[in-house]
Design an enzyme around this catalytic site. Structure first.
Site, PDB file in Angstrom:
ATOM      1  N   GLY A  96      53.137  82.039  42.287  1.00 27.17           N
ATOM      2  CA  GLY A  96      53.536  83.445  42.249  1.00 27.17           C
ATOM      3  C   GLY A  96      53.362  84.103  40.910  1.00 27.17           C
ATOM      4  O   GLY A  96      53.772  85.248  40.706  1.00 27.17           O
ATOM      5  N   GLU A 104      50.738  84.087  50.146  1.00 23.79           N
ATOM      6  CA  GLU A 104      50.297  82.699  49.942  1.00 23.79           C
ATOM      7  C   GLU A 104      51.119  81.757  50.810  1.00 23.79           C
ATOM      8  O   GLU A 104      50.587  80.841  51.443  1.00 23.79           O
ATOM      9  CB  GLU A 104      50.438  82.310  48.463  1.00 23.79           C
ATOM     10  CG  GLU A 104      49.401  82.971  47.569  1.00 23.79           C
ATOM     11  CD  GLU A 104      49.641  82.760  46.088  1.00 23.79           C
ATOM     12  OE1 GLU A 104      48.720  83.041  45.307  1.00 23.79           O
ATOM     13  OE2 GLU A 104      50.733  82.313  45.697  1.00 23.79           O
ATOM     14  N   LYS A 122      48.922  71.899  34.499  1.00 22.71           N
ATOM     15  CA  LYS A 122      49.901  72.369  35.491  1.00 22.71           C
ATOM     16  C   LYS A 122      50.786  71.249  36.052  1.00 22.71           C
ATOM     17  O   LYS A 122      51.765  71.514  36.738  1.00 22.71           O
ATOM     18  CB  LYS A 122      49.178  73.076  36.648  1.00 22.71           C
ATOM     19  CG  LYS A 122      48.243  74.209  36.228  1.00 22.71           C
ATOM     20  CD  LYS A 122      49.009  75.336  35.609  1.00 22.71           C
ATOM     21  CE  LYS A 122      48.248  76.632  35.398  1.00 22.71           C
ATOM     22  NZ  LYS A 122      46.874  76.605  35.089  1.00 22.71           N
TER      23      LYS A 122
END
Length: 222
Positions: A96, A104, A122
Protein backbone atom coordinates in the site's frame (compact mmCIF):
# COMPACT_ATOMS: atom_id res chain seq x y z
CA UNK A 1 27.21 -4.40 -9.15
CA UNK A 2 23.48 -4.87 -9.68
CA UNK A 3 21.33 -1.88 -8.81
CA UNK A 4 17.84 -2.08 -7.32
CA UNK A 5 16.24 -1.69 -10.77
CA UNK A 6 18.31 -4.62 -12.08
CA UNK A 7 17.05 -6.80 -9.22
CA UNK A 8 13.45 -5.75 -9.87
CA UNK A 9 13.84 -6.48 -13.58
CA UNK A 10 15.27 -9.93 -12.80
CA UNK A 11 12.33 -10.95 -10.57
CA UNK A 12 9.85 -9.53 -13.10
CA UNK A 13 11.36 -11.78 -15.78
CA UNK A 14 11.24 -14.77 -13.41
CA UNK A 15 7.54 -14.13 -12.70
CA UNK A 16 6.67 -14.56 -16.39
CA UNK A 17 7.30 -18.31 -15.93
CA UNK A 18 4.23 -18.44 -13.65
CA UNK A 19 1.84 -16.98 -16.25
CA UNK A 20 -0.21 -19.77 -17.88
CA UNK A 21 -0.86 -19.76 -21.64
CA UNK A 22 -4.10 -18.09 -22.80
CA UNK A 23 -5.01 -16.71 -19.37
CA UNK A 24 -6.13 -13.42 -17.88
CA UNK A 25 -3.44 -12.33 -15.42
CA UNK A 26 -3.83 -10.18 -12.31
CA UNK A 27 -1.32 -7.33 -12.20
CA UNK A 28 -0.26 -5.28 -9.19
CA UNK A 29 0.94 -1.73 -8.75
CA UNK A 30 4.29 -0.09 -8.13
CA UNK A 31 7.83 -0.02 -9.50
CA UNK A 32 8.41 -3.80 -9.54
CA UNK A 33 4.94 -4.44 -10.98
CA UNK A 34 5.80 -1.94 -13.73
CA UNK A 35 8.81 -4.05 -14.71
CA UNK A 36 6.50 -7.08 -14.78
CA UNK A 37 4.08 -5.24 -17.09
CA UNK A 38 6.98 -4.46 -19.43
CA UNK A 39 7.96 -8.15 -19.46
CA UNK A 40 4.33 -9.19 -19.96
CA UNK A 41 4.22 -7.04 -23.09
CA UNK A 42 6.79 -9.37 -24.67
CA UNK A 43 4.37 -12.33 -24.38
CA UNK A 44 1.11 -10.43 -24.89
CA UNK A 45 0.23 -12.68 -27.85
CA UNK A 46 0.16 -15.61 -25.38
CA UNK A 47 -2.35 -14.09 -22.92
CA UNK A 48 -5.96 -12.94 -23.23
CA UNK A 49 -5.56 -9.83 -21.13
CA UNK A 50 -5.06 -8.52 -17.60
CA UNK A 51 -6.92 -7.23 -14.56
CA UNK A 52 -5.15 -4.20 -13.07
CA UNK A 53 -5.12 -3.24 -9.38
CA UNK A 54 -4.86 0.50 -10.13
CA UNK A 55 -5.58 3.10 -12.79
CA UNK A 56 -1.82 3.61 -13.21
CA UNK A 57 -1.20 -0.08 -13.96
CA UNK A 58 -4.19 -0.18 -16.31
CA UNK A 59 -2.74 2.73 -18.32
CA UNK A 60 0.69 1.07 -18.54
CA UNK A 61 -0.86 -2.21 -19.70
CA UNK A 62 -2.98 -0.43 -22.33
CA UNK A 63 0.05 1.52 -23.56
CA UNK A 64 1.66 -1.87 -24.31
CA UNK A 65 -1.46 -2.98 -26.21
CA UNK A 66 -2.59 -5.43 -23.50
CA UNK A 67 -6.36 -5.59 -23.04
CA UNK A 68 -7.46 -4.59 -19.53
CA UNK A 69 -10.60 -6.27 -18.22
CA UNK A 70 -12.62 -5.57 -15.11
CA UNK A 71 -12.50 -8.25 -12.44
CA UNK A 72 -16.29 -8.59 -12.74
CA UNK A 73 -15.90 -9.62 -16.38
CA UNK A 74 -12.76 -11.71 -15.90
CA UNK A 75 -13.91 -13.88 -12.98
CA UNK A 76 -11.34 -15.81 -10.95
CA UNK A 77 -7.73 -15.48 -12.12
CA UNK A 78 -5.01 -18.16 -12.20
CA UNK A 79 -2.26 -15.83 -11.04
CA UNK A 80 -1.63 -12.40 -9.51
CA UNK A 81 1.81 -10.78 -9.64
CA UNK A 82 2.68 -7.84 -7.38
CA UNK A 83 5.43 -6.40 -5.21
CA UNK A 84 5.44 -5.63 -1.47
CA UNK A 85 6.79 -2.91 0.80
CA UNK A 86 7.81 -5.53 3.37
CA UNK A 87 7.58 -9.33 3.40
CA UNK A 88 8.53 -12.04 5.90
CA UNK A 89 9.63 -15.62 5.28
CA UNK A 90 6.06 -16.63 6.21
CA UNK A 91 5.07 -14.60 3.11
CA UNK A 92 3.04 -12.12 5.13
CA UNK A 93 3.30 -8.63 3.63
CA UNK A 94 2.78 -4.93 4.13
CA UNK A 95 1.50 -3.35 0.93
CA UNK A 96 0.00 0.00 0.00
CA UNK A 97 2.99 2.31 -0.25
CA UNK A 98 1.56 3.31 -3.62
CA UNK A 99 -1.95 3.62 -2.21
CA UNK A 100 -3.57 0.81 -4.24
CA UNK A 101 -3.99 -1.63 -1.32
CA UNK A 102 -7.76 -2.15 -1.56
CA UNK A 103 -7.81 -3.10 -5.22
CA UNK A 104 -4.62 -5.12 -4.76
CA UNK A 105 -6.28 -7.10 -1.97
CA UNK A 106 -9.40 -7.68 -4.04
CA UNK A 107 -7.50 -8.95 -7.11
CA UNK A 108 -5.22 -11.08 -4.91
CA UNK A 109 -8.27 -12.65 -3.23
CA UNK A 110 -9.74 -13.52 -6.64
CA UNK A 111 -6.52 -15.21 -7.78
CA UNK A 112 -5.54 -18.84 -7.34
CA UNK A 113 -1.84 -18.03 -6.91
CA UNK A 114 -0.14 -14.86 -5.61
CA UNK A 115 3.43 -14.39 -6.86
CA UNK A 116 5.24 -11.66 -4.91
CA UNK A 117 8.19 -10.02 -6.69
CA UNK A 118 10.66 -8.09 -4.51
CA UNK A 119 14.26 -7.08 -4.20
CA UNK A 120 16.14 -8.36 -1.15
CA UNK A 121 15.77 -5.09 0.79
CA UNK A 122 12.05 -5.88 1.34
CA UNK A 123 12.62 -9.13 3.27
CA UNK A 124 12.24 -8.58 7.05
CA UNK A 125 11.95 -10.70 10.19
CA UNK A 126 9.12 -8.65 11.70
CA UNK A 127 6.68 -6.39 9.82
CA UNK A 128 6.15 -2.78 10.86
CA UNK A 129 9.25 -0.74 10.15
CA UNK A 130 7.50 0.35 6.95
CA UNK A 131 4.44 2.43 8.03
CA UNK A 132 1.25 0.40 7.66
CA UNK A 133 -1.15 2.02 5.16
CA UNK A 134 -4.85 2.00 6.01
CA UNK A 135 -7.51 3.18 3.55
CA UNK A 136 -10.30 5.04 5.33
CA UNK A 137 -13.60 6.64 4.39
CA UNK A 138 -12.98 10.42 4.67
CA UNK A 139 -15.66 11.08 7.33
CA UNK A 140 -14.10 8.41 9.58
CA UNK A 141 -10.53 9.71 9.41
CA UNK A 142 -10.34 11.13 12.94
CA UNK A 143 -12.29 8.37 14.69
CA UNK A 144 -10.20 5.67 13.00
CA UNK A 145 -6.98 7.53 13.89
CA UNK A 146 -7.99 7.60 17.59
CA UNK A 147 -8.52 3.84 17.59
CA UNK A 148 -5.17 3.30 15.88
CA UNK A 149 -3.48 5.32 18.63
CA UNK A 150 -5.24 3.09 21.20
CA UNK A 151 -3.66 0.09 19.44
CA UNK A 152 -0.21 1.63 19.91
CA UNK A 153 0.25 3.16 16.45
CA UNK A 154 1.03 6.71 15.36
CA UNK A 155 -1.17 7.45 12.35
CA UNK A 156 -0.40 10.28 9.93
CA UNK A 157 -2.58 11.38 7.05
CA UNK A 158 -0.97 10.91 3.64
CA UNK A 159 -1.14 14.54 2.57
CA UNK A 160 -2.53 15.45 -0.85
CA UNK A 161 -3.38 11.85 -1.71
CA UNK A 162 -6.71 10.30 -2.67
CA UNK A 163 -7.05 6.61 -3.58
CA UNK A 164 -8.58 5.43 -6.86
CA UNK A 165 -11.68 4.75 -4.75
CA UNK A 166 -11.92 8.36 -3.52
CA UNK A 167 -10.72 7.63 0.02
CA UNK A 168 -7.85 8.71 2.29
CA UNK A 169 -4.78 6.84 3.55
CA UNK A 170 -3.54 6.85 7.12
CA UNK A 171 0.06 5.63 7.40
CA UNK A 172 0.59 4.04 10.81
CA UNK A 173 4.08 4.30 12.29
CA UNK A 174 5.52 2.61 15.36
CA UNK A 175 3.90 -0.82 15.10
CA UNK A 176 5.86 -4.01 15.68
CA UNK A 177 3.58 -6.57 14.10
CA UNK A 178 4.14 -9.90 15.83
CA UNK A 179 0.81 -11.44 14.80
CA UNK A 180 -0.09 -10.01 11.37
CA UNK A 181 -3.10 -12.29 10.79
CA UNK A 182 -4.74 -11.20 14.04
CA UNK A 183 -3.94 -7.50 13.55
CA UNK A 184 -5.27 -7.58 9.98
CA UNK A 185 -8.64 -8.81 11.28
CA UNK A 186 -8.69 -6.31 14.17
CA UNK A 187 -8.04 -3.36 11.85
CA UNK A 188 -10.64 -4.49 9.30
CA UNK A 189 -13.29 -4.44 12.03
CA UNK A 190 -12.80 -0.73 12.79
CA UNK A 191 -15.80 1.15 11.36
CA UNK A 192 -14.66 3.38 8.52
CA UNK A 193 -11.66 1.27 7.52
CA UNK A 194 -11.98 0.12 3.91
CA UNK A 195 -8.99 -2.19 4.20
CA UNK A 196 -5.49 -2.25 5.66
CA UNK A 197 -2.13 -2.96 4.10
CA UNK A 198 -1.50 -6.24 5.93
CA UNK A 199 -1.66 -9.13 3.48
CA UNK A 200 -1.42 -11.99 5.97
CA UNK A 201 -4.74 -13.86 5.92
CA UNK A 202 -4.13 -14.15 2.17
CA UNK A 203 -0.37 -13.92 1.90
CA UNK A 204 1.80 -14.70 -1.10
CA UNK A 205 2.15 -18.28 -2.35
CA UNK A 206 5.57 -17.71 -3.89
CA UNK A 207 8.19 -15.01 -3.25
CA UNK A 208 10.65 -14.29 -6.05
CA UNK A 209 13.41 -12.39 -4.27
CA UNK A 210 15.98 -10.46 -6.27
CA UNK A 211 19.47 -10.80 -4.77
CA UNK A 212 22.95 -10.04 -6.14
CA UNK A 213 23.44 -13.84 -6.41
CA UNK A 214 20.31 -14.20 -8.55
CA UNK A 215 16.57 -14.72 -8.04
CA UNK A 216 15.69 -16.84 -5.01
CA UNK A 217 12.36 -18.65 -4.83
CA UNK A 218 10.77 -18.83 -1.37
CA UNK A 219 7.50 -20.66 -0.62
CA UNK A 220 5.57 -21.03 2.61
CA UNK A 221 6.67 -24.66 2.79
CA UNK A 222 10.27 -23.48 2.51
Amino acid sequence: MMGQDDLKRAVAKAAIEYVPFDCIVGVGTGSTANFFIDELAKIKHKIRGAVASSEASAKRLQAHGIEVLSLNDAGNLPVYVDGADEITRHLHMIKGGGGALTREKIVAAASKKFICVCDASKLVDVLGKFPLPIEVIPMARSSVARQLVALGGQPTLREGFTTDNGNLILDVHGLSIMNPVELESTLDHIAGVVTNGLFARRGADVLLLGTPEGVKTITVDG
